[in-house]
Design an enzyme around this catalytic site. Structure first.
Site, PDB file in Angstrom:
ATOM      1  N   GLY A 192      13.242   4.669  77.919  1.00 24.04           N
ATOM      2  CA  GLY A 192      12.583   5.245  76.759  1.00 24.04           C
ATOM      3  C   GLY A 192      11.077   5.044  76.857  1.00 24.04           C
ATOM      4  O   GLY A 192      10.289   5.906  76.465  1.00 24.04           O
ATOM      5  N   THR A 193      10.685   3.919  77.396  1.00 21.33           N
ATOM      6  CA  THR A 193       9.258   3.618  77.542  1.00 21.33           C
ATOM      7  C   THR A 193       8.571   4.658  78.429  1.00 21.33           C
ATOM      8  O   THR A 193       7.503   5.173  78.083  1.00 21.33           O
ATOM      9  CB  THR A 193       9.076   2.205  78.149  1.00 21.33           C
ATOM     10  OG1 THR A 193       9.670   1.256  77.255  1.00 21.33           O
ATOM     11  CG2 THR A 193       7.611   1.866  78.364  1.00 21.33           C
ATOM     12  N   ASN A 198      12.562   1.000  64.866  1.00 22.49           N
ATOM     13  CA  ASN A 198      13.446   0.000  65.464  1.00 22.49           C
ATOM     14  C   ASN A 198      13.593  -1.258  64.617  1.00 22.49           C
ATOM     15  O   ASN A 198      14.620  -1.930  64.661  1.00 22.49           O
ATOM     16  CB  ASN A 198      12.954  -0.367  66.872  1.00 22.49           C
ATOM     17  CG  ASN A 198      11.463  -0.538  66.948  1.00 22.49           C
ATOM     18  OD1 ASN A 198      10.698   0.349  66.552  1.00 22.49           O
ATOM     19  ND2 ASN A 198      11.021  -1.669  67.451  1.00 22.49           N
ATOM     20  N   GLN A 244      15.683   5.139  68.783  1.00 23.36           N
ATOM     21  CA  GLN A 244      16.528   4.423  67.810  1.00 23.36           C
ATOM     22  C   GLN A 244      17.364   5.338  66.924  1.00 23.36           C
ATOM     23  O   GLN A 244      18.238   4.854  66.216  1.00 23.36           O
ATOM     24  CB  GLN A 244      15.672   3.504  66.930  1.00 23.36           C
ATOM     25  CG  GLN A 244      15.112   2.306  67.657  1.00 23.36           C
ATOM     26  CD  GLN A 244      16.174   1.298  68.079  1.00 23.36           C
ATOM     27  OE1 GLN A 244      17.326   1.335  67.646  1.00 23.36           O
ATOM     28  NE2 GLN A 244      15.801   0.370  68.959  1.00 23.36           N
ATOM     29  N   SER A 260      16.961   6.876  75.179  1.00 29.63           N
ATOM     30  CA  SER A 260      17.185   5.816  76.164  1.00 29.63           C
ATOM     31  C   SER A 260      18.684   5.516  76.280  1.00 29.63           C
ATOM     32  O   SER A 260      19.399   5.522  75.276  1.00 29.63           O
ATOM     33  CB  SER A 260      16.426   4.564  75.707  1.00 29.63           C
ATOM     34  OG  SER A 260      16.717   3.476  76.548  1.00 29.63           O
ATOM     35  N   GLY A 261      19.130   5.215  77.515  1.00 29.18           N
ATOM     36  CA  GLY A 261      20.557   5.013  77.767  1.00 29.18           C
ATOM     37  C   GLY A 261      21.141   3.766  77.127  1.00 29.18           C
ATOM     38  O   GLY A 261      22.264   3.782  76.611  1.00 29.18           O
ATOM     39  N   THR A 283      13.642   9.688  93.910  1.00 24.23           N
ATOM     40  CA  THR A 283      15.087   9.882  94.052  1.00 24.23           C
ATOM     41  C   THR A 283      15.778   9.376  92.792  1.00 24.23           C
ATOM     42  O   THR A 283      15.473   8.281  92.303  1.00 24.23           O
ATOM     43  CB  THR A 283      15.603   9.150  95.307  1.00 24.23           C
ATOM     44  OG1 THR A 283      14.911   9.695  96.439  1.00 24.23           O
ATOM     45  CG2 THR A 283      17.101   9.349  95.490  1.00 24.23           C
ATOM     46  N   CYS A 317      10.843  -6.258  72.276  1.00 21.52           N
ATOM     47  CA  CYS A 317       9.690  -6.447  73.148  1.00 21.52           C
ATOM     48  C   CYS A 317       8.720  -7.469  72.586  1.00 21.52           C
ATOM     49  O   CYS A 317       7.863  -7.964  73.281  1.00 21.52           O
ATOM     50  CB  CYS A 317       8.980  -5.127  73.356  1.00 21.52           C
ATOM     51  SG  CYS A 317      10.105  -3.877  73.944  1.00 21.52           S
TER      52      CYS A 317
HETATM   53  N1  PLP Z   1      11.094   3.249  71.470  1.00 24.84           N
HETATM   54  C1  PLP Z   1      11.784   2.546  70.564  1.00 24.84           C
HETATM   55  C2  PLP Z   1      11.728   2.946  69.124  1.00 24.84           C
HETATM   56  C3  PLP Z   1      12.556   1.450  70.954  1.00 24.84           C
HETATM   57  O1  PLP Z   1      13.220   0.749  70.039  1.00 24.84           O
HETATM   58  C4  PLP Z   1      12.585   1.094  72.326  1.00 24.84           C
HETATM   59  C5  PLP Z   1      13.333  -0.093  72.777  1.00 24.84           C
HETATM   60  O2  PLP Z   1      13.580  -1.022  72.037  1.00 24.84           O
HETATM   61  C6  PLP Z   1      11.849   1.878  73.235  1.00 24.84           C
HETATM   62  C7  PLP Z   1      11.108   2.938  72.764  1.00 24.84           C
HETATM   63  C8  PLP Z   1      11.837   1.553  74.681  1.00 24.84           C
HETATM   64  O3  PLP Z   1      13.025   1.996  75.321  1.00 24.84           O
HETATM   65  P1  PLP Z   1      13.446   1.321  76.704  1.00 24.84           P
HETATM   66  O4  PLP Z   1      13.973  -0.038  76.388  1.00 24.84           O
HETATM   67  O5  PLP Z   1      14.504   2.232  77.262  1.00 24.84           O
HETATM   68  O6  PLP Z   1      12.231   1.285  77.549  1.00 24.84           O
END
Ligand code: PLP
Length: 393
Positions: free
Chosen positions: A78-79, A157, A185, A205-206, A243, A331
């Protein structure tokens, strides 16, 4: 669940940080690892078979969000999807040097925005009200001919509040500005439909939908131009090189298939459990305050303040009872900083420091809820007795 998970995690209530891998996803990934090793770019059958499996995974992820298969691009997280959305649009429109986001975004957006500021981009941060809903008038007034992108998260989140993305899109359309939404989220927690939302770009995000970690996707609406973030080979139709993380994509695709199959049922059950947890806390513990919007929120998340206490102490006491909760975003939970989200909704720093987040998921049970309700009141009572900071009224 494995023996370790059973033993160490009697009640896992941190599904916004990550979700357990669904056993069916694990099975599919194991099958794939055993049966397939080909490079999807190879044109002989061993490669083509993997290409076909990836294509099916893409179809599942697309369907789970109401998109077309050609609009989904796999990423590492997701990042990465968030970073790519911002940088990709700015690179596509070098004449436009402004973006708009909100004060309560995930660090994946906020720290990319800060980086862009260092590179000369002007960033406007839209404030939120006490429920965490963005100020749409402020947003409208912030748009200029220089604005390249508006990036507003779908569900938060930490507090679960859902933003009025359709309204953001309609304001943006008046000015011809692109809209990105971080839906990491909300994907899986509400019925997500990109067509209904009207966004141009959207991150998922997976590992938040019972799939593996280290894989995500960016939805790019048909007709929207975006420069690559990672340069290299021709993978992902030439705009996201490298890849493919084939095993991750296979797991993500299976998780999305399961979401389509049972997501609605899961959500209804999780909402009931969350409601009974909230009710139980309100009945058993005096002087608590729930953060976030009472209605416009993902219905698995409870963020609750225990004024006078430190959330770390509550979290550690619960951990010793086998209950896993969080103090905020995964995080930042190891840092000493006060949650920017909680400060943004107007909480005083000492109140923000007293908040814990409980987030339920597919594998949450009534027993988990009862475990919290039998342990938490006692923990709070004892901590209040010993806390020198407990406010006198
Ligand atoms: N965006 C939100 C709102 C999230 O809660 C998170 C992860 O907690 C992310 C982005 C980041 O996703 P990823 O952990 O797949 O990098």
């Amino acid at each position: 669940m494995t023996e370790i998970q059973k033993k160490d995690t009697l009640a896992y209530l941190d599904n916004n940080a990550t979700t357990p891998l669904d056993p069916a996803v694990a099975d599919k990934m194991c099958w794939f690892l055993r049966e397939h090793f080909g490079n999807p770019s190879s044109i002989y059958p061993i490669g083509r078979a993997v290409k076909e499996i990836i294509s099916q995974a893409r179809e599942n992820v697309a369907r789970a969000m109401g998109a077309q298969r050609s609009e989904v691009f796999f990423t590492s997280s997701g990042t990465e999807s968030d970073n790519w959305a911002i940088r990709g649009v700015l690179d596509t429109y070098p004449e436009k040097r402004e973006i708009i986001t909100s004060t309560i975004e995930h660090p994946a957006i906020l720290n990319q925005a800060k980086y862009c500021e260092k590179k000369g981009v002007r960033v406007t941060y839209v404030p939120v009200d006490s429920f965490g809903i963005i100020d749409l008038d402020f947003l409208r007034a912030a748009i200029t001919p220089q604005t390249a992108l508006i990036s507003i998260m779908h569900a938060n989140n930490e507090i679960g509040t859902i933003q009025p993305i359709e309204a953001v899109v309609s304001i943006a359309r008046e000015h011809g500005v692109l809209v990105h939404s971080d839906a990491v989220q909300s994907f899986g927690k509400i019925d997500l439909d990109v067509a209904k939302l009207g966004v141009d770009l959207l991150s998922v995000s997976g590992h938040k939908i019972y799939g593996p970690k280290g894989v995500g996707a960016l939805y790019v609406r048909k007709g929207v131009d975006i420069c690559p973030f990672i340069h290299g080979g021709h993978q992902e139709r030439g705009i996201r090189a490298g890849t493919e993380n084939t095993i991750g994509i296979v797991g993500f695709g299976e998780a999305a298939r399961i979401l389509i199959e049972r997501g609605k049922k899961d959500r209804e059950r999780i909402e009931k459990l969350t409601d009974s947890l909230k009710k139980g806390i309100e009945e058993k513990i005096p002087k608590v305050k729930f953060n976030g919007h009472p209605e416009k929120r993902v219905k698995n998340t409870l963020n609750v303040a225990f004024p006078g206490l430190e959330s770390e102490a509550i979290l550690l006491a619960l951990a010793t009872k086998g209950i896993s909760v969080s103090t905020g975003s995964a995080c930042s939970s190891e840092s000493e900083e006060v949650s920017a989200v909680l400060l943004s909704i107007g909480l005083r720093p000492e109140i923000a420091r007293s908040c814990i987040r409980m987030s339920l998921g597919r594998f949450s049970t009534e027993e988990h809820v009862q475990a919290v309700l039998s342990e938490l009141p006692d923990i709070i009572l004892k901590l209040r007795q010993i806390s020198a900071f407990y406010p006198e009224e």
